[in-house]
Design an enzyme around this catalytic site. Structure first.
Site, mmCIF file in Angstrom:
data_model
loop_
_atom_site.group_PDB
_atom_site.id
_atom_site.type_symbol
_atom_site.label_atom_id
_atom_site.label_comp_id
_atom_site.label_asym_id
_atom_site.label_seq_id
_atom_site.Cartn_x
_atom_site.Cartn_y
_atom_site.Cartn_z
ATOM 1 N N ASP A 48 72.618 43.872 99.500
ATOM 2 C CA ASP A 48 73.048 45.060 100.584
ATOM 3 C C ASP A 48 74.237 45.775 100.028
ATOM 4 O OD1 ASP A 48 70.918 44.256 102.201
ATOM 5 O OD2 ASP A 48 72.066 42.735 103.072
ATOM 6 N N LYS A 78 73.110 49.009 95.639
ATOM 7 C CA LYS A 78 72.871 49.073 94.221
ATOM 8 C C LYS A 78 72.017 50.334 93.959
ATOM 9 C CE LYS A 78 71.544 44.701 94.916
ATOM 10 N NZ LYS A 78 72.022 44.425 95.900
ATOM 11 N N GLY A 127 65.688 46.094 99.695
ATOM 12 C CA GLY A 127 65.476 47.319 99.984
ATOM 13 C C GLY A 127 66.668 48.163 99.616
ATOM 14 N N HIS A 128 66.344 48.870 98.748
ATOM 15 C CA HIS A 128 67.344 49.887 97.951
ATOM 16 C C HIS A 128 67.195 51.092 98.467
ATOM 17 C CE1 HIS A 128 67.777 46.977 94.141
ATOM 18 N NE2 HIS A 128 68.050 46.476 95.221
ATOM 19 N N GLN A 157 68.849 41.899 95.442
ATOM 20 C CA GLN A 157 69.581 40.802 96.312
ATOM 21 C C GLN A 157 71.105 40.705 95.749
ATOM 22 O OE1 GLN A 157 66.402 39.349 95.139
ATOM 23 N NE2 GLN A 157 65.469 40.450 97.032
ATOM 24 N N SER A 183 82.453 54.860 96.117
ATOM 25 C CA SER A 183 81.708 55.316 97.215
ATOM 26 C C SER A 183 82.368 55.599 98.670
ATOM 27 C CB SER A 183 80.407 54.749 97.092
ATOM 28 O OG SER A 183 79.413 55.287 98.240
#
Length: 421
Positions: A13, A16, A40-41, A222, A409
């Site tokens: 999480d 990525k 989940g990206h 992951q 970010s």
């Protein structure tokens, strides 16, 4: 040419998908090398938010090729929903999505085995997402699995044989009610859709691409601390999430690896069970969760939150041979007066600076405190705009790890990504 590898350095999480999307213009091919649809990206751009589970995150750039590698396990049902979701926003994947024939298939009975196994563990359950990932990898290593290439020849016979084996296991070892047929209809529809795509010998394709001067980015799923060998076992995933996994999950030699881009959050999160030394159980942890929207993109589960763990971060950098760092969600820390970093562990009365064999609740984090910057960074576009206290935070991490932070970010959108000089 070399293959650059991008992977998570925490418990997943880390963001990525967003960074793969940002970096994609620099590459010709984007490829996933391990994991299943429990990953989940999340990507945000042009007022669109999209979550990918199996398909590489370069798929939204129509001039790039995307490859699902042999190390990935694919659920045809979830794959079909992904394809339909991407088509709904006007993107045609028929020409730029390739799938390895050696990638393994998640069967409906794998999901049932996953649920039965987790239920049988009771209080010692590991927090599985119940998507059949573990049982699929078990069949892979047990040499019983079905692969994408199997759908081209005698598939029904192979499918029935494996489902019968799973049925025997369920009847002998578990008292678990299930209905296989209610999932099978959708599953076989997904198989038909898979047959419409370009199924390839991915290891040959990727190595030929390198010989022809193509640039490749390998996208991990992951995080390092969930690696089957080097993670917080047994509370881990079922594949090698580390850089070495890119070699086995794509069929490329170790000397073909170029840059290793490690991604981490400015704090830590974890989903499911397992050790988490810096986890916060107070209002600070709740504030981190709410500000960071820390809810699983695949499961919707609340993520456990805590301060940045420098001990485990340095461990992940060592295991992966990280050459550059990307720090995510820096903006989530914008409003804190005091920010902490765990710089050591206390275990059995001694202070240590490494990750021990057993990560237990007996570990006590040793913190270094930093002054918060109390500045909204979400609209910043250049590192010169960073507040001094945030620069000090970055400087401390770079000195402690010996690796430069090349990207920061400051928000979820594609545009909220700052490359540092």
């Amino acid at each position: 040419m070399k293959v650059d590898v991008l992977l998570g350095l925490q418990w997943g999480d880390e963001g990525k998908g967003k960074i793969v999307d940002v970096l994609t213009p620099k590459y010709d091919i984007i490829t996933r090398f391990q994991g299943g649809p429990n990953a989940g990206h999340t990507l945000e751009f042009n007022q669109i938010k999209h979550v990918l589970h199996t398909i590489p995150s370069g798929i939204f750039r129509d001039d790039k090729l995307n490859v699902i590698g042999n190390g990935v396990v694919i659920d045809p049902v979830i794959f079909k929903k992904e394809i339909e979701g991407i088509k709904a926003i006007g993107i045609d994947l028929s020409k730029n999505l390739f799938i390895s024939k050696k990638a393994h298939l998640i069967l409906p009975s794998h999901r049932i085995l996953d649920a039965a196994s987790e239920a049988a563990k009771g209080k010692s359950k590991i927090g599985s997402t119940l998507k059949g990932i573990g049982p699929t990898y078990m069949d892979k290593t047990g040499r019983n699995g079905l692969r994408v290439g199997d759908i081209l020849t005698n598939f029904d016979e192979k499918y029935k044989a494996l489902v019968e084996k799973h049925g025997d296991m369920l009847n002998k070892f578990y008292s678990f009610e299930y209905n296989l047929s209610e999932y099978e209809t959708e599953w076989f529809e997904g198989i038909k859709l898979l047959q419409e795509f370009q199924l390839i010998d991915s290891e040959q394709f990727l190595n030929d691409s390198l010989k022809n001067g193509k640039s490749i980015l390998a996208e991990g799923a992951q995080g390092t601390l969930l690696d089957i060998d080097f993670g917080s076992y047994p509370f881990v995933t079922s594949s090698n999430t580390v850089c070495a996994g890119a070699c086995t999950g794509l069929g490329i030699a170790p000397n073909r690896i170029g840059e290793v881009i490690g991604i981490f959050k400015a704090y830590c999160t974890r989903v499911g069970m397992g050790p988490f030394p810096t986890e916060l159980f107070d209002e600070v942890g709740i504030e981190l969760r709410n500000k960071g929207n820390e809810f699983g993109s695949t499961t919707g589960r609340e993520r456990r939150c805590g301060w940045l763990d420098m001990v485990s971060l340095k461990y992940s950098i060592m295991i992966n041979g990280v050459t550059q760092l990307t720090m995510m969600k820096s903006d989530v820390l914008d409003g804190f007066d005091t920010i902490k970093i765990c710089t050591g562990y206390k275990l059995d009365g001694k202070e240590i600076d490494y990750v021990p064999y057993e990560m237990t609740d007996a570990i006590e984090p040793v913190y270094t405190e930093f002054k918060g910057w109390n500045t909204d960074m979400t609209s910043m576009s250049n590192e010169d705009e960073f507040p001094e206290d945030f620069k000090a935070y970055i400087d401390f991490i770079e000195k402690a790890t010996g690796v430069p932070i090349t990207v920061v970010s400051v928000g979820p959108n594609r545009s909220q990504t700052i490359e540092r000089k």
